[in-house]
Structure formats: C-alpha cells, structure tokens
Scaffold this motif. Structure first.
Motif: not given
Ligand SMILES: C[S@@+](CC[C@H](N)C(=O)[O-])C[C@H]1O[C@@H](n2cnc3c(N)ncnc32)[C@H](O)[C@@H]1O
Length: 467
Positions: A37, A39, A66-68, A70, A98-99, A101, A113, A116
């Motif tokens: 993911i 980040v 969406k999944k990976r 942030y 949503k991701n 922030i 995080l 996940l």
C-alpha cells in the motif's frame, strides 16, 4: 492570496518535482506495485505517489487507488491540490477524498494503515524544519511540544517522521531528506544511532545540486529496509552522487562513528593523535586586549568589521607580554571556503593574507570568521609554517579522497562551487596529529622532508608510525 513563503517555512513545504520521482524512485518500485500500500504521510500535492497510477491500466486505476494509495497532508489547500491531481489520473473526486486526507501525521500516526491487508511502503519527502529555527520563530513554536518526552534529542521535523515510522514497524521506506541525515554531526547523531539499529540503507542518491525550486538544502533519497531484528552493526551501501557529474561510491556507516557517512577524516584524526599533542586556543578578544593595555603598538584586523570587501585594519596598544604573544602566533584558520581556489578552508599566514599581525574579535565570536590560533607551548615561526603546510596537505588529501564529505556544506550558493565548512574541533583534532613535540631531531627532519616533498602517502604512513 496565501503567503507561500510563509507556508514553506511553517510547514517545511517543498514539493518534489515529478521528474525526480520518475527518474529515481519509479524504476525501483515498479515491479512491486501490487505488493504494497503506497503511502505518503506528508504528501503535498501527491507528486511522490500519484504517478504510480501511470503504471496501471486506466480501467483498473480506481480499484488500485481505493485499495493501495493513501495520502495525508496538514494543509487543506494541498489536500485539495492532491485530489485535483488524482482526478487527472481518472480518480473521481468522491473516491479521492476518501484516501487523500487532511491530518497532522506527526502528532498522530494514522494507525488504521497498519491493519490493512498489505504492508505499507512509505515514500515521502517530509517537512524539514530544524529545531534551532523552531525555537527562534514564533509561528513555528507550536512544534516544540513534538520534541519532548521520547522525542527529546531529535533535531528536525524530518527526524520525527523517521522515528514515527520506526515505532510503527514500517518495513520499507523511501525518504527524500536533508543530506545532513547522513553527513551531519550533532544535528543527526541521535537519529542515526536510534534509526540504524533497526534499518539498513539499500541505496542512496546524494544530490549536490538543488532539486527544489525554493530551497538550497542538499538532499538525499534513501531507500530503507527494516532489519529482521535490531542490531548494532556496520551498514554498507551504494551511493550515487549527483553533482555536475555522476559518481558511484560505497559507503560504510559504523556504529562507533554514530553511523556517519564519510568518516575517513575522523578515523584518521582519532587514530593518530600525537603522544604529546600541541595545545591550541582560538581568538584574540577585545577583553584580553583591554586587560593587557600598554605601550606596544601592533596592527590587527577587526574580524567583526568589514569595509567594502576587506576587514578594517586597526592599530592597538598592548603590554609586552600580549605583544609577544600576538606577534609570535602567525597563523589563522579559515573555516569556510571563500569560493575561490586560493581561499579554501585551512590554515593561513595572517601577515600574508591580511598584512597585519593579529585578528581581533571586537564583538561576538563567529566560527565563520578568520580566527587567530595561539599555540601552547609556543612554536617557532618555522615550525608554525611547517604545521600549516602539513595541515593543508592532509586536509586536501581527505577532501579529494572523500569528496569533502567530512566537511559541512555551508549554506547554499548559486555558484557551481559548493562551499564547505571546517569545524573548529576538526581543526584542533588535525593539529593534534602533528607529532612534532614527540620527535627526535632525525624524525623531525624526515617529517619536514615529507611535507616539503608533498609526499602524502609516505607522510600518512610516517604519522601512523611515530604518533
Ligand atoms: C517537503 S513537503 C513534501 C510534499 C510531498 N511529499 C512532495 O514530495 O512533493 C512536506 C509536506 O508536509 C506537510 N506537512 C508539514 N507538517 C505536517 C504535519 N505535521 N502533518 C502532515 N503533513 C505535514 C506540508 O504541508 C508539506 O506539504
């Protein structure tokens, strides 16, 4: 209109150009895009993560995002910019929001995080803000609370970002951070001591030219991997240095040097301290002159007063003792490169450079001014000249050998020439390798000959034998 300069200062905001990501980071991660993911806890406009979407076919991007992915940032406007940027890759606003922030991620680590389904890969260029600056400026003093408790001793916001990742068990990180992380002394000894117990550097890209538009801070891109278990051990990695040319170099960070990169000079001075080292003191102060007033006339420059491009010359009157002391100590140290080949950091003869006998400090002592050196016991003029030549030879040798890495890069200058700063402790340590006071006549002659012949290899062998 918001004040961008202020944001840059308060939030350590310097956005990484996308090309830097594409050229140096993307090639390293593109084969792993599905394994993590992605980040950035200090994401700005998202330049270090969003371009990963270029690797994903358009019809799969929304799912991937969406999944990976942030992103976080403390500043609303930047979160907004990142959301807009995401839309350029085809991510609808509702999903982007949503991701991406708004959050103070130094104050509070986004722990969700960690729960996940895939491990985190943290790629970031965190805020840089030095504690010394934070203390002095009202608008940044709110950060002082971050440096308390367990964080006591860290010196910069970027160090808190690193230590937070460590505490949260992050396995893989890519950080763009000031190069003082690898090369600094007291500013980064603690973070390196703590951090390198847990992490290895796989690779580092060291920039000696600017990559941000508004700051001259030299940075490195470090690729970190967490060790299987914490261990105090030497760390070896490949560094790629980017200047006007590209150089490759292997670095070894040793725990006994606080894992500092480029420690050949330190090792030399630590291992070769003379049996009977020469003691020195720095600065001729106004206070000393006032306490030693007298009839003896002597010429000095005032280190605190510049007239045009030159230091102001003054004539002072002192007693015989101080007169002799000033006259017989002929050297000064230049701690900062002036930017020309004749003005490199090193020891110099006061008379030859300034046409005066001494260098007087009339106001505050600055470590970047020319500083007169006083020897104890006294050295003859010839001995001082020999020491000067010895000092400058060894210094140049290590500058070449290590590409001046043991010196601190001094501020930012527009010139191609990177100016370096030589610390006063380094000066003292190097002087203390000069074994003169412990040598017999024959050895003194040998040393003299080696210095005069500039035979650096033999000189270093000689020093290590007679020390
Ligand atoms: C050096 S910039 C880098 C931005 C982005 N990573 C890049 O490379 O383009 C640092 C960013 O951290 C943000 N920031 C500063 N303090 C923060 C905090 N406490 N929490 C979250 N973000 C913060 C700033 O707003 C800024 O956008």
């Amino acid at each position: 209109m918001q004040d961008k300069t202020k944001d840059r200062r308060i939030y350590g905001e310097h956005l990484t150009p996308v090309e830097v990501f594409n050229d140096f980071i993307l090639p390293e991660i593109k084969n792993k895009k599905n394994d993590y993911i992605w980040v950035d806890l200090f994401a700005g406009a998202g330049n270090l993560i969003l371009p990963i979407l270029n690797l994903i076919p358009e019809e799969k991007r929304i799912e991937f995002f969406k999944k990976r992915i942030y992103l976080f940032d403390i500043q609303k406007e930047l979160v907004e910019q990142a959301i807009n940027n995401a839309s350029k890759y085809g991510i609808p606003r509702k999903i982007a929001e949503k991701n991406i922030i708004q959050k103070d991620t130094i104050k509070e680590y986004p722990k969700f995080l960690l729960d996940l389904d895939l491990p985190i890969y943290h790629i970031t260029n965190p805020p840089y803000l030095y504690l010394g600056y934070i203390v002095k400026h009202k608008e940044t003093q709110k950060y002082l609370e971050f440096f308390k408790g367990d964080n006591k001793g860290y010196q910069d916001l970027y160090q808190l970002a690193l230590i937070n990742d460590l505490r949260n068990g992050i396995e893989k990180m890519i950080y763009i951070i000031p190069s003082n992380f690898l090369f600094g002394f007291s500013v980064s000894n603690k973070i390196r001591d703590d951090f390198f117990k847990y992490y290895l550097i796989e690779k580092a890209i060291i920039f000696e030219k600017e990559i941000f538009e508004h700051t001259g801070t030299n940075v490195v891109i470090c690729f970190f991997n967490r060790k299987k278990a914490p261990k105090k051990e030497s760390i070896k990695f490949q560094g790629i240095k980017i200047n006007n040319e590209i150089q490759k170099k292997t670095y070894v960070l040793k725990p006994e040097n606080h894992y500092r990169a480029g420690s050949d000079f330190e090792e030399f001075v630590n291992n070769n301290k003379a049996k009977n080292p020469i003691k020195i003191t720095y600065y001729l102060t106004l206070d000393e002159v006032i306490k030693n007033k007298g009839e003896y006339k002597i010429s000095v420059i005032d280190a605190n007063e510049i007239n045009g491009k030159k230091y102001t010359k003054k004539v002072i009157y002192v007693n015989e003792k101080l007169y002799k002391k000033i006259k017989s100590n002929i050297l000064f140290v230049r701690t900062v490169d002036t930017g020309t080949i004749n003005g490199r950091a090193g020891l110099y003869n006061i008379k030859e450079v300034f046409e005066a006998d001494g260098i007087l400090v009339t106001k505050a002592k600055y470590r970047t001014h020319p500083i007169q050196i006083f020897f104890d016991p006294a050295l003859t003029v010839d001995e001082q000249k020999l020491l000067m030549n010895y000092f400058n030879l060894i210094l140049e040798y290590f500058r070449q050998k290590t590409d001046s890495e043991f010196l601190t890069t001094y501020k930012y200058s527009n010139s191609k020439y990177t100016r370096k700063y030589l610390g006063l402790r380094q000066v003292k340590n190097l002087i203390q390798t000069f074994p003169w006071l412990s040598l017999n006549e024959e050895e003194k002659n040998m040393l003299k000959n080696l210095i005069e012949a500039k035979n650096i290899k033999k000189l270093i062998t000689f020093i290590s034998h007679v020390k």
